[in-house]
Design a protein around this motif. Structure first.
Motif, mmCIF file in Angstrom:
data_model
loop_
_atom_site.group_PDB
_atom_site.id
_atom_site.type_symbol
_atom_site.label_atom_id
_atom_site.label_comp_id
_atom_site.label_asym_id
_atom_site.label_seq_id
_atom_site.Cartn_x
_atom_site.Cartn_y
_atom_site.Cartn_z
ATOM 1 N N CYS A 47 0.850 -1.193 0.000
ATOM 2 C CA CYS A 47 0.000 0.000 0.000
ATOM 3 C C CYS A 47 0.885 1.242 0.000
ATOM 4 N N GLU A 76 -2.513 5.387 1.452
ATOM 5 C CA GLU A 76 -3.536 4.351 1.381
ATOM 6 C C GLU A 76 -3.622 3.583 2.698
ATOM 7 N N CYS A 116 -5.795 -2.156 -1.073
ATOM 8 C CA CYS A 116 -5.257 -0.844 -0.687
ATOM 9 C C CYS A 116 -6.222 0.219 -1.184
ATOM 10 N N CYS A 117 -6.784 0.986 -0.253
ATOM 11 C CA CYS A 117 -7.724 2.048 -0.600
ATOM 12 C C CYS A 117 -7.102 3.398 -0.289
ATOM 13 N N LYS A 118 -7.442 4.403 -1.077
ATOM 14 C CA LYS A 118 -6.958 5.766 -0.822
ATOM 15 C C LYS A 118 -7.588 6.281 0.472
ATOM 16 N N HIS A 153 -6.597 0.769 -4.910
ATOM 17 C CA HIS A 153 -5.955 2.061 -5.198
ATOM 18 C C HIS A 153 -6.949 3.135 -5.637
#
Length: 185
Positions: free
Chosen positions: A27, A31, A38-40, A56
């Protein structure tokens, strides 16, 4: 042979991408990990209502309600509650969606540890005969001057006043108790 090499290469690329999504080390700094993706992060003043569906990317961010805040980009499931000032404190900055409430000791109180103003102590008062060298404030106690008056000068004797009587006593008592040896002939 060429087809097997192409399939192996595609499989390698797919495995590399899946490791990128599932490993926390993959990540980016902006993130957070959620459900293996993996998220913002949501910006300061917001929290994560729903995580991202695709790696992402952003999920759904919700704005912090009044009385709550997030000071930094985050992957938090809720905003943090704002601090409350104690009865011996006063507010110096109100809480907003991106900053916590800041409190400091009220007049007449001080904090012995400036970094932790939640423990306020009543300020000392100087005795009547002493003056105030430094007034008490939110981060330091009162500093009093040392009382010095002519009437108390006799209470603090100079070194000579103490040494002279001792010398007299040693000389007086010393002469009566000291026996000089007689010369032997």
């Amino acid at each position: 042979m060429g087809w097997t090499l192409l399939c192996s290469l595609c499989l390698f690329v797919l495995l590399e991408q899946s490791l990128q999504y599932f490993g926390p080390e993959s990540c980016n700094i902006d993130e957070y990990m959620s459900a293996g993706r993996c998220c913002k992060m949501c910006p300061a003043g917001y929290y994560v209502m729903n995580s991202c569906a695709k790696p992402h990317t952003h999920g759904v961010c919700g704005r912090c309600e009044p009385g709550t805040y997030t000071a930094h980009p985050n992957g938090l499931q809720s905003c943090r509650p704002c601090s409350t000032c104690q009865p011996d404190q006063e507010m110096v900055r109100d809480c907003s969606s991106v900053t916590d409430r800041k409190c400091e000791c009220k007049q007449g109180y001080f904090s012995e540890d400036a970094g932790f103003s939640e423990f306020c102590t009543p300020c000392d008062k100087c005795p009547h005969e002493n003056g105030v060298l430094q007034k008490c404030n939110a981060t330091s106690n009162t500093v009093c001057t040392v009382a010095h008056s002519e009437s108390s000068d006799w209470l603090s004797p100079s070194p000579l006043v103490v040494v002279i009587p001792i010398l007299i006593m040693v000389l007086f008592y010393g002469e009566t108790n000291i026996k000089c040896p007689t010369a032997q002939q």
